[in-house]
Motif scaffolding. Structure first.
Motif, mmCIF file in Angstrom:
data_model
loop_
_atom_site.group_PDB
_atom_site.id
_atom_site.type_symbol
_atom_site.label_atom_id
_atom_site.label_comp_id
_atom_site.label_asym_id
_atom_site.label_seq_id
_atom_site.Cartn_x
_atom_site.Cartn_y
_atom_site.Cartn_z
ATOM 1 N N ILE A 11 -32.635 -22.541 10.335
ATOM 2 C CA ILE A 11 -34.037 -22.863 10.620
ATOM 3 C C ILE A 11 -34.655 -21.643 11.287
ATOM 4 N N GLY A 41 -39.957 -12.955 8.709
ATOM 5 C CA GLY A 41 -40.340 -12.052 9.801
ATOM 6 C C GLY A 41 -40.273 -12.668 11.187
ATOM 7 N N ILE A 44 -41.936 -11.602 15.770
ATOM 8 C CA ILE A 44 -42.125 -10.151 15.935
ATOM 9 C C ILE A 44 -42.552 -9.490 14.631
ATOM 10 N N GLY A 116 -36.471 -19.647 17.647
ATOM 11 C CA GLY A 116 -37.154 -18.661 18.480
ATOM 12 C C GLY A 116 -37.750 -19.167 19.774
ATOM 13 N N ILE A 140 -51.010 -13.252 16.574
ATOM 14 C CA ILE A 140 -50.747 -13.886 15.273
ATOM 15 C C ILE A 140 -51.934 -13.634 14.338
ATOM 16 N N GLY A 311 -35.013 -10.895 23.253
ATOM 17 C CA GLY A 311 -35.724 -9.934 22.399
ATOM 18 C C GLY A 311 -35.137 -9.882 20.995
ATOM 19 N N ALA A 312 -35.875 -9.176 20.125
ATOM 20 C CA ALA A 312 -35.571 -9.206 18.688
ATOM 21 C C ALA A 312 -34.209 -8.587 18.347
HETATM 22 C C1 LIG Z 1 -46.318 -15.702 19.622
HETATM 23 C C2 LIG Z 1 -45.207 -14.716 19.879
HETATM 24 C C3 LIG Z 1 -45.368 -13.390 19.513
HETATM 25 C C4 LIG Z 1 -44.347 -12.472 19.730
HETATM 26 N N1 LIG Z 1 -44.540 -11.167 19.369
HETATM 27 C C5 LIG Z 1 -43.593 -10.250 19.657
HETATM 28 C C6 LIG Z 1 -43.794 -8.860 19.352
HETATM 29 O O1 LIG Z 1 -44.810 -8.485 18.793
HETATM 30 N N2 LIG Z 1 -42.819 -8.001 19.703
HETATM 31 C C7 LIG Z 1 -41.663 -8.404 20.308
HETATM 32 O O2 LIG Z 1 -40.810 -7.572 20.619
HETATM 33 N N3 LIG Z 1 -41.444 -9.697 20.591
HETATM 34 C C8 LIG Z 1 -42.379 -10.621 20.285
HETATM 35 N N4 LIG Z 1 -42.163 -11.938 20.593
HETATM 36 C C9 LIG Z 1 -40.877 -12.346 21.148
HETATM 37 C C10 LIG Z 1 -40.031 -12.835 19.965
HETATM 38 O O3 LIG Z 1 -39.698 -14.149 20.227
HETATM 39 C C11 LIG Z 1 -38.885 -11.901 19.628
HETATM 40 O O4 LIG Z 1 -38.027 -11.762 20.724
HETATM 41 C C12 LIG Z 1 -38.115 -12.266 18.360
HETATM 42 O O5 LIG Z 1 -39.019 -12.495 17.336
HETATM 43 C C13 LIG Z 1 -37.140 -13.426 18.508
HETATM 44 O O6 LIG Z 1 -36.476 -13.598 17.291
HETATM 45 P P1 LIG Z 1 -35.901 -15.008 16.818
HETATM 46 O O7 LIG Z 1 -35.314 -14.788 15.470
HETATM 47 O O8 LIG Z 1 -35.057 -15.587 17.879
HETATM 48 O O9 LIG Z 1 -37.161 -15.965 16.692
HETATM 49 P P2 LIG Z 1 -38.573 -15.805 16.005
HETATM 50 O O10 LIG Z 1 -38.861 -14.436 15.586
HETATM 51 O O11 LIG Z 1 -39.526 -16.469 16.940
HETATM 52 O O12 LIG Z 1 -38.444 -16.690 14.694
HETATM 53 C C14 LIG Z 1 -38.418 -18.080 14.747
HETATM 54 C C15 LIG Z 1 -38.880 -18.609 13.424
HETATM 55 O O13 LIG Z 1 -38.634 -20.006 13.387
HETATM 56 C C16 LIG Z 1 -39.689 -20.634 12.719
HETATM 57 N N5 LIG Z 1 -39.738 -22.026 13.152
HETATM 58 C C17 LIG Z 1 -39.771 -22.505 14.415
HETATM 59 N N6 LIG Z 1 -39.790 -23.853 14.401
HETATM 60 C C18 LIG Z 1 -39.776 -24.217 13.087
HETATM 61 C C19 LIG Z 1 -39.796 -25.476 12.435
HETATM 62 N N7 LIG Z 1 -39.821 -26.637 13.105
HETATM 63 N N8 LIG Z 1 -39.801 -25.480 11.085
HETATM 64 C C20 LIG Z 1 -39.774 -24.327 10.365
HETATM 65 N N9 LIG Z 1 -39.748 -23.112 10.949
HETATM 66 C C21 LIG Z 1 -39.744 -23.067 12.286
HETATM 67 C C22 LIG Z 1 -40.921 -19.845 13.112
HETATM 68 O O14 LIG Z 1 -41.942 -19.957 12.148
HETATM 69 C C23 LIG Z 1 -40.382 -18.428 13.203
HETATM 70 O O15 LIG Z 1 -40.600 -17.711 12.017
HETATM 71 C C24 LIG Z 1 -43.152 -12.888 20.359
HETATM 72 C C25 LIG Z 1 -42.995 -14.231 20.722
HETATM 73 C C26 LIG Z 1 -44.005 -15.145 20.493
HETATM 74 C C27 LIG Z 1 -43.811 -16.576 20.910
#
Ligand SMILES: Cc1cc2nc3c(=O)[nH]c(=O)nc-3n(C[C@H](O)[C@@H](O)[C@H](O)COP(=O)(O)OP(=O)(O)OC[C@H]3O[C@@H](n4cnc5c(N)ncnc54)[C@H](O)[C@@H]3O)c2cc1C
Length: 459
Positions: A11, A41, A44, A116, A140, A311-312
């Motif tokens: 997910i 994506g 981030i 995330g 966003i 972080g990413a």
């Molecule tokens: C609004 C926002 C903007 C950010 N921008 C940045 C940035 O520009 N630079 C940076 O370094 N860090 C940014 N961050 C921090 C970011 O969380 C990163 O640390 C990194 O993207 C985390 O990666 P991840 O794979 O854990 O989660 P994420 O990148 O957050 O990916 C999670 C994914 O899960 C999907 N998802 C969640 N719930 C559901 C669901 N119920 N059904 C289907 N899909 C779902 C989301 O659409 C998302 O695509 C941002 C955080 C937020 C909340």
């Protein structure tokens, strides 16, 4: 209802989900990645696969770096279900999702939750006025649609994402009337005790300092140590009021962007009844997981910011580790293979996490900005104010679940996603106990809003 099967359902197609998918697919698993976004994506690298070169350049090198990961993901052989909002995951590995107005179910051998982070609620007076957004929401719009405010904005709060957006706005030519920073001398002093970790993670430190330099060079007015923040206005925000350096300030704006950090999105892990811990450094809940991201719910793993904010780059390593754990759980790789593949990932993960204690200490959100005064709305869906929740406590309300029964707090379409942390901390403060003792909402599906019609039309 369709009942497609796969080895691993993931997910979220952010750094954690994409990395997990690449590893699991490379090791021979059938993998399905579901994400409600229209492209890969995550937060981030949002919209990275169809962003025009001009936008990629504007958003900076950290954004551009997502392209190679997204390309590797697209070539991995994993199936990517875009526009798929997952509204329930069961302990048996059934993933229920809504796509194009119809619900479907996917049955997986293992589920890896990579959903995330979300922005921490910032409940100050006036935060519900039109024109007050979070910095993440504004970002966003920029990432996915090239939309930026036309009028001068005020950015308020603290943390890397706030300064990053300021930097991106400067590059996009968006006028910034002021950056109102809540970081105080006390925060700097607290962070100094973690300077060792910060120096080890000097690349992150250098990046942060260069963002600030660009903002300064662009002449963005900067107010440090801001307190008593309040948005003012009737039909929409007109100004931000605050105090800084012993002086009262009022800055006019029709767009106020608030941000003080991100917190793990724990709706799925709570709904699965997984064990959670209150993290006192990051002031949030995090699910308890082993070194492979495995929860105490058999067959379910979690990776990335949903496990704790790292972080990413850390999220990508955690995604790969979770994929190895899941493949081992399915009996597709041996313990020796899993451990050997994990070794370099663990070393890289340690490196990426070294800066965290410093950042957590420096950008610890202020109590006044987390636990609001009586007249401030906490639950936006049901319009429940902090004073009402304190009144519930006086009547014997112990925690968030009772707050629902006392006054519908957390009962709206977001199911407490927006107010959950505030409600926990507010009740803990009012009762004089720890947030861990107060607990969280008992989260039930649907995790994402779904209409009865959509549910009834299930294939
Ligand atoms: C609004 C926002 C903007 C950010 N921008 C940045 C940035 O520009 N630079 C940076 O370094 N860090 C940014 N961050 C921090 C970011 O969380 C990163 O640390 C990194 O993207 C985390 O990666 P991840 O794979 O854990 O989660 P994420 O990148 O957050 O990916 C999670 C994914 O899960 C999907 N998802 C969640 N719930 C559901 C669901 N119920 N059904 C289907 N899909 C779902 C989301 O659409 C998302 O695509 C941002 C955080 C937020 C909340």
């Amino acid at each position: 209802m369709s009942n497609e099967r796969c080895d691993i359902a993931i997910i979220g197609a952010g750094p954690a989900g994409m990395s997990a998918a690449i590893v699991a697919a490379r090791l021979g698993a059938s993998v399905v990645v579901l994400d409600e976004q229209r492209g890969a994506g995550g937060q981030i690298y949002r919209a990275i696969t169809d962003a025009p070169a001009r936008r990629v350049d504007l958003l900076g090198p950290d954004y551009a770096a997502g392209r190679s990961l997204a390309d590797a993901f697209a070539a991995s052989g994993a199936r990517h279900l875009t526009n798929a909002a997952v509204w329930q995951v069961t302990p048996e590995g059934a993933v229920h999702y809504l796509r194009d107005g119809a619900t479907s179910t996917l049955q997986a051998g293992r589920v890896v939750l990579c959903s995330g982070a979300m922005e921490r609620p910032f409940p100050i007076p006036g935060w519900t006025l039109p024109g007050v957004l979070t910095a993440g929401a504004a970002q966003i719009l920029l990432k996915s649609a090239d939309v930026v405010p036309a009028e001068p904005v005020v950015l308020a709060g603290c943390g890397p994402l706030l300064y990053l957006l300021g930097w991106q706005y400067v590059r996009a030519g968006v006028p910034i009337r002021a950056l109102v920073d809540t970081t105080s001398m006390e925060d700097y002093r607290r962070a100094l005790s973690h300077l060792g970790g910060a120096l080890a993670g000097w690349r992150y430190l250098k990046k942060g300092l260069s963002l600030m330099r660009v903002l300064k060079r662009a002449g963005v007015p900067f107010h440090a140590g801001a307190e008593n923040l309040a948005a003012e206005g009737d039909d929409g925000v007109e100004a931000l009021r605050f105090t800084a350096g012993g002086k009262a300030h009022r800055i006019e704006t029709s767009t106020l962007l608030l941000h003080h950090g991100v917190v793990p999105n724990t709706q799925f892990t709570w709904s699965l009844r997984a064990r959670h811990t209150w993290d006192n450094a990051q002031l949030c809940w995090r699910p308890e997981a082993d070194a492979w991201g495995a929860l105490d719910v058999p067959g379910i793993h979690v990776a990335g910011d949903g496990l704790g904010i790292g972080g990413a780059l850390a999220a990508a390593q955690q995604g790969e580790l979770a994929a190895l754990g899941a493949m081992h759980g399915l009996g597709r790789i041996t313990t020796a293979e899993r451990d050997k593949l994990a070794e370099p990932l663990r070393a890289a993960l340690r490196e990426h996490l070294r800066i965290r204690p410093f950042l957590d200490a420096l950008y610890r959100p202020k109590k006044a900005n987390r636990i609001p005064a009586d007249d401030v709305i906490v639950c936006r869906c049901e319009e429940v104010a902090a004073g009402a929740i304190r009144h519930f406590v006086a009547l014997g309300c112990d925690g968030p679940n009772q707050a629902k029964a006392f006054g519908r707090c957390g009962m709206g379409p977001c199911q407490g996603r927006q107010c959950g942390l505030t409600v926990t901390e507010l009740i803990a403060d009012a009762r004089g106990v720890t947030p861990a003792e107060v607990g969280y909402y008992r989260i039930r599906p649907p995790i994402k809003p779904i209409s009865l019609g959509e549910l009834a039309g299930a294939e």
